[in-house]
Scaffold this motif. Structure first.
Motif, PDB file in Angstrom:
ATOM      1  N   GLY A 135       0.826  -1.195   0.000  1.00  0.00           N
ATOM      2  CA  GLY A 135       0.000   0.000   0.000  1.00  0.00           C
ATOM      3  C   GLY A 135       0.862   1.246   0.000  1.00  0.00           C
ATOM      4  N   GLU A 136       0.244   2.362  -0.314  1.00  0.00           N
ATOM      5  CA  GLU A 136       0.984   3.628  -0.296  1.00  0.00           C
ATOM      6  C   GLU A 136       1.470   3.930   1.117  1.00  0.00           C
ATOM      7  N   LEU A 137       2.681   4.457   1.203  1.00  0.00           N
ATOM      8  CA  LEU A 137       3.255   4.879   2.463  1.00  0.00           C
ATOM      9  C   LEU A 137       3.315   6.409   2.416  1.00  0.00           C
ATOM     10  N   GLU A 138       2.286   7.020   2.972  1.00  0.00           N
ATOM     11  CA  GLU A 138       2.135   8.471   2.868  1.00  0.00           C
ATOM     12  C   GLU A 138       2.788   9.174   4.051  1.00  0.00           C
ATOM     13  N   SER A 139       3.531  10.243   3.755  1.00  0.00           N
ATOM     14  CA  SER A 139       4.092  11.057   4.827  1.00  0.00           C
ATOM     15  C   SER A 139       3.794  12.518   4.513  1.00  0.00           C
ATOM     16  N   ASN A 140       4.672  13.422   4.905  1.00  0.00           N
ATOM     17  CA  ASN A 140       4.450  14.833   4.601  1.00  0.00           C
ATOM     18  C   ASN A 140       5.091  15.199   3.262  1.00  0.00           C
ATOM     19  N   VAL A 141       5.002  16.461   2.884  1.00  0.00           N
ATOM     20  CA  VAL A 141       5.413  16.872   1.533  1.00  0.00           C
ATOM     21  C   VAL A 141       6.915  17.086   1.384  1.00  0.00           C
ATOM     22  N   THR A 142       7.681  16.992   2.473  1.00  0.00           N
ATOM     23  CA  THR A 142       9.092  17.375   2.378  1.00  0.00           C
ATOM     24  C   THR A 142       9.883  16.513   1.401  1.00  0.00           C
ATOM     25  N   LEU A 143       9.584  15.238   1.329  1.00  0.00           N
ATOM     26  CA  LEU A 143      10.366  14.370   0.447  1.00  0.00           C
ATOM     27  C   LEU A 143      10.109  14.687  -1.019  1.00  0.00           C
ATOM     28  N   THR A 144       8.887  15.068  -1.335  1.00  0.00           N
ATOM     29  CA  THR A 144       8.606  15.516  -2.701  1.00  0.00           C
ATOM     30  C   THR A 144       9.321  16.828  -2.979  1.00  0.00           C
ATOM     31  N   ALA A 145       9.292  17.728  -1.992  1.00  0.00           N
ATOM     32  CA  ALA A 145       9.979  19.013  -2.147  1.00  0.00           C
ATOM     33  C   ALA A 145      11.478  18.809  -2.329  1.00  0.00           C
ATOM     34  N   GLU A 146      12.059  17.905  -1.559  1.00  0.00           N
ATOM     35  CA  GLU A 146      13.498  17.662  -1.639  1.00  0.00           C
ATOM     36  C   GLU A 146      13.871  16.962  -2.944  1.00  0.00           C
ATOM     37  N   THR A 147      12.944  16.195  -3.497  1.00  0.00           N
ATOM     38  CA  THR A 147      13.193  15.575  -4.796  1.00  0.00           C
ATOM     39  C   THR A 147      13.259  16.638  -5.882  1.00  0.00           C
ATOM     40  N   VAL A 148      12.388  17.639  -5.791  1.00  0.00           N
ATOM     41  CA  VAL A 148      12.460  18.765  -6.725  1.00  0.00           C
ATOM     42  C   VAL A 148      13.809  19.464  -6.593  1.00  0.00           C
ATOM     43  N   LEU A 149      14.231  19.721  -5.353  1.00  0.00           N
ATOM     44  CA  LEU A 149      15.528  20.357  -5.109  1.00  0.00           C
ATOM     45  C   LEU A 149      16.663  19.536  -5.702  1.00  0.00           C
ATOM     46  N   LEU A 150      16.641  18.224  -5.481  1.00  0.00           N
ATOM     47  CA  LEU A 150      17.695  17.346  -5.989  1.00  0.00           C
ATOM     48  C   LEU A 150      17.793  17.435  -7.508  1.00  0.00           C
ATOM     49  N   HIS A 151      16.652  17.376  -8.184  1.00  0.00           N
ATOM     50  CA  HIS A 151      16.674  17.450  -9.649  1.00  0.00           C
ATOM     51  C   HIS A 151      17.143  18.817 -10.130  1.00  0.00           C
TER      52      HIS A 151
ATOM     53  N   ILE B 192      19.326  20.696  -8.596  1.00  0.00           N
ATOM     54  CA  ILE B 192      20.767  20.703  -8.385  1.00  0.00           C
ATOM     55  C   ILE B 192      21.490  19.972  -9.516  1.00  0.00           C
ATOM     56  N   TRP B 193      20.891  18.882  -9.983  1.00  0.00           N
ATOM     57  CA  TRP B 193      21.507  18.093 -11.051  1.00  0.00           C
ATOM     58  C   TRP B 193      21.140  18.612 -12.442  1.00  0.00           C
ATOM     59  N   GLY B 194      20.169  19.508 -12.497  1.00  0.00           N
ATOM     60  CA  GLY B 194      19.720  19.995 -13.798  1.00  0.00           C
ATOM     61  C   GLY B 194      18.891  18.993 -14.556  1.00  0.00           C
ATOM     62  N   THR B 195      18.242  18.091 -13.817  1.00  0.00           N
ATOM     63  CA  THR B 195      17.446  17.030 -14.453  1.00  0.00           C
ATOM     64  C   THR B 195      15.955  17.198 -14.180  1.00  0.00           C
ATOM     65  N   ASP B 196      15.544  18.380 -13.745  1.00  0.00           N
ATOM     66  CA  ASP B 196      14.153  18.571 -13.333  1.00  0.00           C
ATOM     67  C   ASP B 196      13.166  18.439 -14.485  1.00  0.00           C
ATOM     68  N   THR B 197      13.647  18.526 -15.706  1.00  0.00           N
ATOM     69  CA  THR B 197      12.729  18.421 -16.843  1.00  0.00           C
ATOM     70  C   THR B 197      12.126  17.024 -16.978  1.00  0.00           C
ATOM     71  N   ILE B 198      12.737  16.040 -16.321  1.00  0.00           N
ATOM     72  CA  ILE B 198      12.169  14.695 -16.412  1.00  0.00           C
ATOM     73  C   ILE B 198      10.984  14.526 -15.462  1.00  0.00           C
ATOM     74  N   LEU B 199      10.802  15.475 -14.538  1.00  0.00           N
ATOM     75  CA  LEU B 199       9.668  15.407 -13.623  1.00  0.00           C
ATOM     76  C   LEU B 199       8.421  15.999 -14.275  1.00  0.00           C
ATOM     77  N   PRO B 200       7.253  15.468 -13.946  1.00  0.00           N
ATOM     78  CA  PRO B 200       6.003  16.113 -14.377  1.00  0.00           C
ATOM     79  C   PRO B 200       5.747  17.322 -13.475  1.00  0.00           C
ATOM     80  N   LEU B 201       6.413  18.430 -13.776  1.00  0.00           N
ATOM     81  CA  LEU B 201       6.475  19.563 -12.859  1.00  0.00           C
ATOM     82  C   LEU B 201       5.095  20.114 -12.512  1.00  0.00           C
ATOM     83  N   HIS B 202       4.193  20.142 -13.466  1.00  0.00           N
ATOM     84  CA  HIS B 202       2.854  20.664 -13.188  1.00  0.00           C
ATOM     85  C   HIS B 202       2.102  19.776 -12.207  1.00  0.00           C
ATOM     86  N   LYS B 203       2.393  18.469 -12.239  1.00  0.00           N
ATOM     87  CA  LYS B 203       1.744  17.553 -11.299  1.00  0.00           C
ATOM     88  C   LYS B 203       2.325  17.703  -9.900  1.00  0.00           C
ATOM     89  N   VAL B 204       3.635  17.965  -9.813  1.00  0.00           N
ATOM     90  CA  VAL B 204       4.247  18.216  -8.515  1.00  0.00           C
ATOM     91  C   VAL B 204       3.636  19.476  -7.907  1.00  0.00           C
TER      92      VAL B 204
END
Length: 643
Positions: free
Chosen positions: A40-56, A58-70
């Motif tokens: 099942g889904e393991l739901e927590s708070n939004v920080t991990l999604t936020a930090e994933t955006v930050l990580l991408h 930093i690497w310049g790979t954010d275009t692979i994310l569905p940014l509008h969905k984030v």
């Protein structure tokens, strides 16, 4: 102690009960994956999604994310007060809110956007960025929105300390260790990455950006010695006087490489995954490097994308969910050789960890044989999962019973060697209990160690008693003595890995019922009284996550299906063992579950009832409100004729 012996005036319609069980079984079986597992889904708070955006970014790979969905996900999670919550209905938490705000700015949302204006007002009302946790400040420092002067030092040379030294990385909990080693690189290099769009978060400093004091807070006690050491470490780094610096960085890099799973992740949890990929960026790894690519692929597997949103889980829980699903289905009457149970049992057998992990650093006697929480985590099997899986396998009938029993025996032998000196069991390590480590400035979540706890200890004892297993020596008695010391004055037990005293108390009661009912009747009766005393008027049980911050709130909260089920399981198990049931409380609880079941055969709850780090990180396991109620209903059905 007067436990009810009379027949309750609250009656249960057994036909309705049997139909509820069948409906719940059908629903749970429908959630099984073709390979045999549940997850099942393991739901927590939004920080991990936020930090994933930050990580991408930093690497310049954010275009692979569905940014509008984030962006849609982050906007939907904002509450009416303007903040983002640590757990459901907490009103909003400052560090979580700052990271969500940061992510929206990284996504190009203007600070004049109405959502961010409301968020700014909320954040400033809580004290602004200066009041956030260390890790939030760390993430802001990576993009120049906070000064590295306010981040505590971590001397890189600790990686070189021998394993028998009074302090070394293996004195940290498994999750802290996996997160810290890559930060030995990052914290000492203090990078500031250029991102697009360029922005500051000056508007989130309540005292004004020119008045910010980048200092670590004093505790006004002995732990302030760490503040003095921090100044020394920072001075030595500034003047290039750090001993063995190059060797330390190389050793940290090698440790990260050695601990990357075949699946690409580290420790099976997001924080080490993010930190390790940041460390690779600091070390100038190429984005096409296989280790980097596997790391990003692992994060992608932790993500959930639907039609409108994209979010990232802290972890995935297939082994854990499968074990509980099997137990609940068997205990609610499904035949042990049912095709779905056989498939699930054989899948679990194939997940047994047969590698020597980090646990072997301190445990020189044990041979591998445990289970971990995730699909792949060969370094960190844990005692909680292992206990649940042994009980699940014990209850199902597999084509090769000899193989099953051999796997169980191997696991139990490993678990016996993981007992801690105080008598209990911890989650991942043995004797990982140096409390002073929690006082270092870097560890402001107070989760740097992994000591033995009542709930894990209870799981091991319940496994032994319910499966008729034995371990050598006086280990059981030592564990019982430990549980005696851990019982609260009101009869409850603290829950480290579930919210909270209801979880801990239920688990210990189930253990005592099958292994020490004759010797621990007074302790059990006291705990029963406590559970009955905190039953809600609707018949259910609930406990808020705030009970970790304020123990006066223990056992208090809106009724939830999972917590009601925990209370019922504890009461039913002790009633069976003692021959005397808290009949009225049990029947009212069962009626609550029957009344709250949906037409699909499931239950719904928005509350977070799982615990990552008390006071700091909570989890909503989406299957908790399914398999625990089914288990409670099944146990009640079997025992109903005795009440």
């Amino acid at each position: 102690m007067q436990i009810q012996k009379s027949v309750s005036s609250v009656e249960i319609n057994l036909f309705n009960l049997s139909q509820a069980i069948l409906s719940s079984q059908d629903y749970l079986l429908s959630q099984q994956y073709p390979d045999g597992y549940w997850c099942g889904e393991l739901e927590s708070n939004v920080t991990l999604t936020a930090e994933t955006v930050l990580l991408h970014k930093i690497w310049g790979t954010d275009t692979i994310l569905p940014l509008h969905k984030v962006e849609t996900y982050l906007r939907r999670q904002q509450n009416e007060q303007g903040g983002w919550e640590l757990f459901y209905s907490d009103g909003g938490e400052i560090s979580t809110s700052v990271e969500a705000y940061m992510a929206l700015r990284l996504l190009g949302v203007s600070q004049e956007d109405p959502a961010l204006i409301r968020a700014k007002d909320f954040i400033l009302s809580k004290g602004g960025i200066s009041k956030t946790r260390i890790f939030t400040k760390f993430h802001l420092a990576l993009i120049g929105c906070y000064d590295w002067r306010g981040i505590p030092s971590i001397p890189p040379w600790i990686i070189l300390f021998p394993n028998n030294f009074f302090f070394n990385i293996y004195e940290m909990s498994s999750w802290a260790r996996e997160s810290t080693v890559p930060l030995l690189i990052v914290f000492n290099e203090k990078p500031v990455f250029q991102i697009d769009p360029v922005f500051t978060l000056d508007e989130l400093y309540a005292e004004g950006i020119t008045s910010v004091k980048y200092i670590l807070p004093s505790n006004k006690n002995w732990s302030d010695i760490f503040l003095i050491l921090d100044k020394i470490f920072k001075w030595s780094r500034k003047n290039n006087l750090v001993p063995f610096y190059k060797k330390s960085i190389q050793a940290s890099e090698q440790w990260i490489l050695n601990h990357q799973q075949e699946s690409g992740d580290w420790g099976g949890i997001m924080p080490p995954m993010i930190n390790s990929l940041i460390a690779f960026r600091v070390l100038n790894y190429d984005v096409a490097d296989p280790c980097v690519q596997r790391g990003f692929e692992a994060i992608d597997r932790f993500s959930i994308e639907d039609e409108k949103t994209y979010r990232v889980q802290a972890c995935v829980s297939p082994v854990w969910d499968t074990g509980w699903a099997l137990r609940s289905l068997v205990e609610s009457g499904l035949k042990p050789d049912h095709q779905g149970l056989v498939k699930g049992g054989e899948w679990l057998l194939n997940q047994q960890v047969l590698d020597y992990g980090d646990w072997a650093i301190k445990n020189h006697k044990g041979k591998p044989g445990g289970w971990s929480f995730e699909f792949t985590n060969r370094f960190y099997p844990d005692l909680d999962d292992s206990g649940v899986i042994v009980m699940a396998l014990h209850g199902v009938k597999l084509p090769d019973e000899n193989r099953k029993q051999a796997a169980i025996n191997r696991c139990v032998e490993w678990m016996a060697t993981m007992q801690c000196k105080p008598g209990g069991w911890a989650a991942f390590d043995v004797n990982n209990d140096k409390n002073w480590i929690n006082e270092i400035p870097y560890g402001d979540l107070k989760a740097m160690i992994d000591p033995n706890t009542a709930d894990i200890t209870a799981r091991v004892l319940e496994m032994l008693g319910s499966c008729g297993l034995e371990i050598d020596g006086d280990r059981v008695q030592k564990a019982l003595t430990y549980l005696d010391k851990e019982q609260e004055a009101d009869g409850s037990w603290f829950g480290r890995w579930g919210v909270n005293y209801i979880y801990g108390t239920s688990g210990v009661l189930s253990a005592l019922a099958v292994i020490a009912a004759d010797t621990h009747k007074p302790q059990m009766e006291k705990a029963i009284n406590w559970l009955v005393s905190c039953q809600n008027t609707d018949g259910g049980w609930g406990e808020t996550c705030w009970s970790y911050d304020d123990p006066s709130l223990k056992g208090i909260g809106v009724s939830t299906a999972s917590q009601t089920a925990w209370a019922l399981i504890g009461l039913l198990d002790t009633g069976k063992a003692l021959g005397t049931f808290a009949t009225d409380a049990i029947k009212r609880g069962i009626n609550y579950l029957l009344a709250s079941q949906t037409i699909e055969g499931t239950w719904e709850e928005a509350e977070f009832t799982g615990t990552g780090f008390p006071c700091h990180f909570y989890i909503r396991y989406h299957l908790y409100c399914h398999y625990f109620p089914l288990m409670a209903l099944g146990r009640y059905y079997k025992l109903s004729s005795q009440m």
